[in-house]
Design an enzyme around this catalytic site. Structure first.
Site, PDB file in Angstrom:
ATOM      1  CG  HIS A  41      -0.163   0.209   2.366  1.00  0.00           C
ATOM      2  ND1 HIS A  41       0.249  -0.674   3.190  1.00  0.00           N
ATOM      3  CD2 HIS A  41       0.191   1.414   2.906  1.00  0.00           C
ATOM      4  CE1 HIS A  41       1.128  -0.317   4.154  1.00  0.00           C
ATOM      5  NE2 HIS A  41       1.095   0.968   4.291  1.00  0.00           N
ATOM      6  CG  HIS A 121       7.469   4.892   0.367  1.00  0.00           C
ATOM      7  ND1 HIS A 121       7.210   5.861   0.896  1.00  0.00           N
ATOM      8  CD2 HIS A 121       7.690   3.887   1.007  1.00  0.00           C
ATOM      9  CE1 HIS A 121       7.361   5.556   2.487  1.00  0.00           C
ATOM     10  NE2 HIS A 121       7.394   4.091   2.411  1.00  0.00           N
TER      11      HIS A 121
END
Length: 166
Positions: A41, A121
């Site tokens: 995620h 990220h």
């Protein structure tokens, strides 16, 4: 009892499959700990431990408008603390606006907002010093239309549970 919470861009099955493909294409050093498929995620805000009695209030309080956008994850790299990530070369302004709107809500709800610069990220692995990233010519394109409030259950093998999708 406390719940460990965070807000995140949560991938659909297609994006998750693409993330898994990219994670599996790395060459990992001995001792690396690649992130489990179900945990891939992009964190928006880490909220930390919150009294479970507040969860319904937080589920409602974190509703903010989302302008749909495309997130291109195109830069695999290993950060200084041996964390392998996949990040965007360019951060969409809609993502920065969403991050800022949620930061305002986090503060309104009386929770601490991290003060370090936001670096979106996907963590691919920890203990990844010496990992060799994959050579993908095409960026992973993620059509983002919302986000999620997620609970991290430390006592159940680190399972993540989506509490609310927005």
């Amino acid at each position: 009892m406390d719940a460990r919470l965070f807000l995140a861009l949560w991938p659909d099955d297609d994006v998750r499959h693409q993330l898994v493909r990219r994670r599996n294409a790395w060459r990992w050093p001995r001792g690396a700990t690649p992130v489990a498929d179900a945990k891939l995620h992009v964190t928006l805000h880490f909220l930390g431990f919150v009294d479970e009695a507040r969860v319904p209030e937080l589920m409602e309080g974190f509703r903010v408008p989302v302008t749909p956008f495309e997130l291109e994850l195109d830069t695999p790299t290993v950060w200084h603390r041996s964390i392998a990530v996949l990040e965007p070369a360019v951060i969409p302004w809609e993502l920065l606006e969403l991050h800022a709107a949620l930061a305002r809500q986090v503060a309104r709800m009386g929770l601490a907002v991290e003060d370090r610069p936001y670096r979106p990220h996907v963590t691919m692995s920890r203990r990844a010093s010496g990992a060799v990233p994959p050579d993908f010519n095409e960026p992973l394109r993620w059509a983002v239309e919302g986000y999620a409030l997620v609970q991290s259950k430390l006592n159940e093998g680190g399972e993540y549970r989506v509490l609310q999708r927005y």
